[in-house]
Design a protein around this motif. Structure first.
Motif, mmCIF file in Angstrom:
data_model
loop_
_atom_site.group_PDB
_atom_site.id
_atom_site.type_symbol
_atom_site.label_atom_id
_atom_site.label_comp_id
_atom_site.label_asym_id
_atom_site.label_seq_id
_atom_site.Cartn_x
_atom_site.Cartn_y
_atom_site.Cartn_z
ATOM 1 N N SER A 107 0.930 1.320 -3.433
ATOM 2 C CA SER A 107 2.032 0.560 -4.035
ATOM 3 C C SER A 107 3.376 1.200 -3.730
ATOM 4 C CB SER A 107 1.828 0.456 -5.552
ATOM 5 O OG SER A 107 0.641 -0.228 -5.862
ATOM 6 N N LYS A 140 4.216 0.502 -0.045
ATOM 7 C CA LYS A 140 4.579 -0.911 0.129
ATOM 8 C C LYS A 140 6.020 -1.163 -0.315
ATOM 9 C CE LYS A 140 -0.029 -3.044 -0.406
ATOM 10 N NZ LYS A 140 -0.030 -3.883 0.798
ATOM 11 N N ALA A 141 6.382 -0.603 -1.469
ATOM 12 C CA ALA A 141 7.739 -0.790 -1.966
ATOM 13 C C ALA A 141 8.765 -0.105 -1.081
ATOM 14 C CB ALA A 141 7.840 -0.262 -3.402
ATOM 15 N N TRP A 142 8.381 1.013 -0.483
ATOM 16 C CA TRP A 142 9.303 1.783 0.357
ATOM 17 C C TRP A 142 9.528 1.112 1.703
ATOM 18 C CZ3 TRP A 142 7.826 6.512 3.680
ATOM 19 C CH2 TRP A 142 8.995 7.111 4.187
ATOM 20 N N THR A 143 8.454 0.631 2.332
ATOM 21 C CA THR A 143 8.570 0.080 3.684
ATOM 22 C C THR A 143 8.946 -1.398 3.681
ATOM 23 O OG1 THR A 143 6.180 -0.335 3.714
ATOM 24 C CG2 THR A 143 6.955 1.755 4.628
ATOM 25 N N GLY A 144 8.362 -2.171 2.758
ATOM 26 C CA GLY A 144 8.688 -3.586 2.670
ATOM 27 C C GLY A 144 8.387 -4.377 3.921
ATOM 28 N N GLU A 149 6.331 -9.985 1.925
ATOM 29 C CA GLU A 149 6.674 -8.582 2.127
ATOM 30 C C GLU A 149 5.688 -7.689 1.381
ATOM 31 O OE1 GLU A 149 10.663 -7.854 0.908
ATOM 32 O OE2 GLU A 149 11.559 -8.842 2.650
ATOM 33 N N GLY A 150 5.708 -6.419 1.761
ATOM 34 C CA GLY A 150 4.866 -5.443 1.103
ATOM 35 C C GLY A 150 3.449 -5.416 1.636
ATOM 36 N N TYR A 151 3.310 -5.359 2.955
ATOM 37 C CA TYR A 151 1.974 -5.385 3.556
ATOM 38 C C TYR A 151 1.586 -4.062 4.198
ATOM 39 C CZ TYR A 151 1.317 -10.353 2.807
ATOM 40 O OH TYR A 151 1.135 -11.581 2.206
ATOM 41 N N ASP A 207 -1.103 -1.625 9.743
ATOM 42 C CA ASP A 207 -1.302 -1.530 8.294
ATOM 43 C C ASP A 207 -2.667 -0.930 7.981
ATOM 44 O OD1 ASP A 207 1.053 -2.939 8.368
ATOM 45 O OD2 ASP A 207 0.177 -4.836 7.708
#
Length: 245
Positions: free
Chosen positions: A127, A130-134, A142-144, A208
């Protein structure tokens, strides 16, 4: 009958849950150290590529597009493989392995306690990344990056293989080498199949999935190292000499 002047010979695992000392091949010892370090480095490289829109993202997208052409031929099969990363599937597999270890070796509670935090860390770390890379997904949104399903499958299957290969024998003994390799091969095959299903169905880019595998190597190696070290022993209290001054 005494085997040594120090007393009777001990077999299996004691109450502390610590494995008896056994010499390890230099290659295996090197692999235990080098694999998580290399995985952590590759995870950092993958994060850098995503954040900076690096040159690896072009081939990453091309490979995903090529793999998705197989979706129409076996849509149901690839969906089934992708579902291996669902918590409802991966966690019961780990729970069965942990329960088997506890039944086979009732004193072998420490390795199970070491693998549970690895599973708990998966949603927390994923999590945060995901929030950092977007990163956008193949089908939008987004967030994959990285894949939570791939990380869940890899850690759950890897920790299950770790418990069964290292601690499922009588008294917490290791499984025979062919059986241990078979367990690790099965875990790797299930993990790879899950990653393929996620990419073919368009849920994730290959990068990913690869980043999630790197994270899984780090978490599983940490659980293995903690299990081999054994539970902390209570330290002896040092006696303080009274002040006679």
């Amino acid at each position: 009958m005494s085997y040594t002047p120090l007393g009777p010979r001990e077999t299996g695992r004691g109450r502390s849950g610590r494995l008896p000392h056994s010499p390890e091949r230099p290659f295996v010892s090197l692999l235990r150290t080098a694999a998580p370090a290399a995985a952590l480095l590759l995870l950092a490289v993958a994060c850098r590529q995503v954040l900076a829109d690096g040159p690896l993202l072009g081939p990453d997208r091309d490979l995903a597009a090529e793999l998705r052409t197989a979706d129409a031929a076996a849509r149901g099969l690839y969906q089934l493989l992708a579902d291996l990363g669902n918590m409802a599937v991966a966690l019961p597999v780990f729970a069965v392995a942990a329960g088997w270890v506890l039944v086979r070796a009732r004193s072998c509670w420490w390795p199970v306690c070491c693998t549970v935090p690895a599973l708990v860390c998966v949603p927390v770390v994923v999590s945060g990344l995901k929030a950092w890379t977007g990163r956008c997904g193949p089908l939008g949104g987004e967030g994959y990056f990285p894949s939570g399903h791939a990380a869940t499958a890899a850690v759950a299957f890897g920790c299950a293989a770790l418990l069964l290969a290292e601690h499922a024998g009588p008294g917490g003994a290791r499984a025979a080498r062919p059986a241990a390799w078979s367990l690790w091969a099965a875990a790797a095959a299930l993990t790879a199949a899950n990653g393929l299903g996620l990419v073919v169905r368009g849920y994730h880019w290959p990068l990913d999935v690869a980043a999630s595998w790197c994270l899984a190597v780090v978490l599983t190696a940490a659980a293995s190292a903690a299990a081999r070290r054994g539970p902390p022993r209570p330290g002896r209290r040092r006696r303080v000499a009274p002040d006679r001054g």
